[in-house]
Design a protein around this motif. Structure first.
Motif, short mmCIF file in Angstrom:
data_model
loop_
_atom_site.label_atom_id
_atom_site.label_comp_id
_atom_site.label_asym_id
_atom_site.label_seq_id
_atom_site.Cartn_x
_atom_site.Cartn_y
_atom_site.Cartn_z
N ASP A 1 0.83 -1.21 0.00
CA ASP A 1 0.00 0.00 0.00
C ASP A 1 0.86 1.26 0.00
OD1 ASP A 1 -2.67 -1.25 2.14
OD2 ASP A 1 -2.36 -1.32 -0.01
N ALA A 2 0.26 2.36 -0.49
CA ALA A 2 0.95 3.64 -0.49
C ALA A 2 1.27 4.04 0.94
CB ALA A 2 0.07 4.68 -1.16
N GLY A 3 2.29 4.90 1.09
CA GLY A 3 2.74 5.29 2.42
C GLY A 3 1.81 6.30 3.06
N ILE A 4 0.75 5.82 3.64
CA ILE A 4 -0.21 6.69 4.34
C ILE A 4 -0.43 6.12 5.72
CG2 ILE A 4 -2.45 7.81 4.25
CD1 ILE A 4 -2.73 6.78 1.39
N THR A 5 -0.31 6.97 6.71
CA THR A 5 -0.52 6.56 8.09
C THR A 5 -1.54 7.47 8.72
OG1 THR A 5 1.80 5.86 8.25
CG2 THR A 5 0.57 6.08 10.30
N GLN A 6 -2.58 6.86 9.30
CA GLN A 6 -3.57 7.62 10.03
C GLN A 6 -3.41 7.36 11.51
OE1 GLN A 6 -7.13 6.80 6.90
NE2 GLN A 6 -7.70 7.90 8.74
N SER A 7 -3.57 8.42 12.31
CA SER A 7 -3.53 8.24 13.75
C SER A 7 -4.52 9.18 14.43
CB SER A 7 -2.10 8.51 14.27
OG SER A 7 -1.69 9.83 13.94
N PRO A 8 -5.15 8.74 15.52
CA PRO A 8 -5.10 7.37 16.01
C PRO A 8 -5.93 6.44 15.14
CG PRO A 8 -6.72 8.60 17.26
CD PRO A 8 -6.08 9.58 16.31
N ARG A 9 -5.85 5.14 15.37
CA ARG A 9 -6.67 4.19 14.61
C ARG A 9 -8.05 4.05 15.24
NH1 ARG A 9 -4.96 0.33 11.57
NH2 ARG A 9 -7.16 0.43 10.97
N ALA A 92 -7.07 10.06 2.27
CA ALA A 92 -6.62 9.55 0.97
C ALA A 92 -5.67 10.56 0.36
CB ALA A 92 -7.81 9.30 0.04
N ILE A 93 -4.83 10.06 -0.53
CA ILE A 93 -3.89 10.93 -1.24
C ILE A 93 -4.01 10.68 -2.74
CG2 ILE A 93 -2.28 11.02 0.70
CD1 ILE A 93 -0.48 9.04 -0.79
N GLN A 99 -7.51 11.97 -10.28
CA GLN A 99 -6.74 10.75 -10.47
C GLN A 99 -7.00 9.77 -9.32
OE1 GLN A 99 -4.94 9.91 -13.28
NE2 GLN A 99 -6.16 11.68 -13.91
N PRO A 100 -6.63 8.52 -9.51
CA PRO A 100 -6.88 7.51 -8.45
C PRO A 100 -6.33 7.93 -7.10
CG PRO A 100 -6.19 6.44 -10.46
CD PRO A 100 -6.06 7.92 -10.71
N GLN A 101 -7.08 7.56 -6.07
CA GLN A 101 -6.68 7.91 -4.72
C GLN A 101 -6.27 6.65 -3.97
OE1 GLN A 101 -9.82 10.19 -2.85
NE2 GLN A 101 -9.98 11.58 -4.62
N HIS A 102 -5.34 6.85 -3.05
CA HIS A 102 -4.87 5.76 -2.20
C HIS A 102 -5.25 6.11 -0.77
CE1 HIS A 102 -2.68 4.05 -5.55
NE2 HIS A 102 -2.29 5.27 -5.83
N PHE A 103 -5.87 5.11 -0.12
CA PHE A 103 -6.47 5.37 1.18
C PHE A 103 -5.61 4.83 2.32
CE2 PHE A 103 -10.79 6.91 0.37
CZ PHE A 103 -10.84 6.77 -1.01
N GLY A 104 -5.73 5.53 3.46
CA GLY A 104 -5.15 5.03 4.69
C GLY A 104 -6.06 3.96 5.30
N ASP A 105 -5.62 3.42 6.44
CA ASP A 105 -6.35 2.33 7.07
C ASP A 105 -7.60 2.77 7.82
OD1 ASP A 105 -3.31 0.52 7.87
OD2 ASP A 105 -4.63 0.40 6.12
N GLY A 106 -7.77 4.08 8.00
CA GLY A 106 -8.97 4.59 8.65
C GLY A 106 -8.83 4.80 10.14
N THR A 107 -9.68 5.68 10.66
CA THR A 107 -9.78 5.92 12.11
C THR A 107 -11.23 5.72 12.51
OG1 THR A 107 -7.98 7.55 12.18
CG2 THR A 107 -9.63 7.64 13.93
N GLN B 37 -13.48 -2.52 -1.29
CA GLN B 37 -13.18 -2.44 0.13
C GLN B 37 -13.55 -3.77 0.78
OE1 GLN B 37 -15.41 0.55 2.30
NE2 GLN B 37 -13.90 0.66 3.94
N ARG B 38 -12.56 -4.48 1.28
CA ARG B 38 -12.82 -5.71 2.00
C ARG B 38 -13.39 -5.37 3.37
NH1 ARG B 38 -10.47 -10.03 -0.56
NH2 ARG B 38 -8.80 -9.54 -2.04
N PRO B 39 -14.15 -6.29 3.97
CA PRO B 39 -14.71 -6.04 5.31
C PRO B 39 -13.62 -5.65 6.30
CG PRO B 39 -15.71 -7.99 4.35
CD PRO B 39 -14.62 -7.58 3.41
N GLY B 40 -13.81 -4.52 6.98
CA GLY B 40 -12.84 -4.04 7.95
C GLY B 40 -11.64 -3.35 7.35
N GLY B 41 -11.60 -3.23 6.02
CA GLY B 41 -10.44 -2.65 5.37
C GLY B 41 -10.71 -1.27 4.81
N HIS B 42 -9.80 -0.82 3.96
CA HIS B 42 -9.95 0.48 3.34
C HIS B 42 -10.16 0.31 1.84
CE1 HIS B 42 -5.60 -0.46 3.16
NE2 HIS B 42 -5.67 0.11 1.96
N PRO B 43 -10.75 1.30 1.18
CA PRO B 43 -10.95 1.20 -0.27
C PRO B 43 -9.61 1.08 -0.99
CG PRO B 43 -12.29 2.95 0.65
CD PRO B 43 -11.34 2.53 1.73
N VAL B 44 -9.59 0.19 -1.98
CA VAL B 44 -8.40 -0.02 -2.79
C VAL B 44 -8.75 0.21 -4.25
CG1 VAL B 44 -6.68 -1.70 -3.55
CG2 VAL B 44 -7.42 -1.67 -1.15
#
Lengths: 112, 110
Positions: A1-9, A92-93, A99-107, B37-44
């Protein structure tokens, strides 16, 4: 995955408190976005940034503010959190606005 | 303002059956993107379509962009349990911003 870090989770807080979420990227992308995801609503854009100190509102910006003082960091602030802001927040970035976006893991934010 | 509608909201299929989700925009789009987006994951990000009538394939997934550039579809042939998740379309129109559809959640029964 792209280098994106979200905090806190994960965060649980009370109504009326301020909350700041952080998004950090290592990709040097110009565009950064904050979305919220709620059941039945998909992904809704809160705010986005197209450069350092350049930001604009999305479709659900009320109650939220953002800041981008460095290319790498995009902060989302809830000045006085309300229960309606309980949600999953994604950063997302992207290299360009459409253009396509790359997402972080979410909070996952819960406001009681 | 620009809206992107996606149907159905949910789909349950038996493993091996086909699946299709449809995306419709109120305005002409410059491009359409699809995310999973897989369950519990982020959109890809999966793919981007730009040209009118464009068709692209990724293994069992077929993506189409309508002639009028206002609609799109994602078709999965012979679904597998690994296909489970929510599929989003996102369109870019004259605002230059991506607008996401509400997503279609796919459940696959083994």
């Amino acid at each position: 995955d792209a280098g994106i870090t979200q905090s806190p989770r994960h965060k649980v807080t009370e109504t009326g408190t301020p909350v700041t979420l952080r998004c950090h990227q290592t990709e040097n992308h110009r565009y950064m976005y904050w979305y919220r995801q709620d059941p039945g609503h998909g992904l809704r854009l809160i705010h986005y940034s197209y450069g350092v100190k350049d930001t604009d509102k999305g479709e659900v910006s009320d109650g939220y503010s953002v800041s981008r003082s460095k290319t790498e960091d995009f902060l989302l602030t809830l000045e006085s959190a309300t229960s309606s802001q309980t949600s999953v927040y994604f950063c997302a970035i992207g290299s360009d606005g459409n253009q396509p976006q790359h997402f972080g893991d979410g909070t996952r934010l819960s406001i009681l | 303002g620009q809206q992107v509608m996606q149907i159905p909201q949910y789909q349950h299929v038996q493993e091996g059956e086909d699946f299709t989700t449809y995306c419709n925009s109120s305005t002409t789009l410059s491009n359409i993107q699809w995310y999973k987006q897989r369950p519990g994951g982020h959109p890809v990000f999966l793919i981007q379509l730009v040209k009118s009538g464009e068709v692209k394939k990724q293994k069992r997934l077929t993506f189409q962009f309508g002639e009028a550039k206002k609609n799109s579809s994602l078709h999965i042939t012979a679904t597998q349990t690994t296909d489970v998740g929510t599929y989003f379309c996102a369109g870019s129109g004259n605002t230059g911003k991506l607008i996401f559809g509400q997503g279609t959640t796919l459940q696959v029964k083994p």
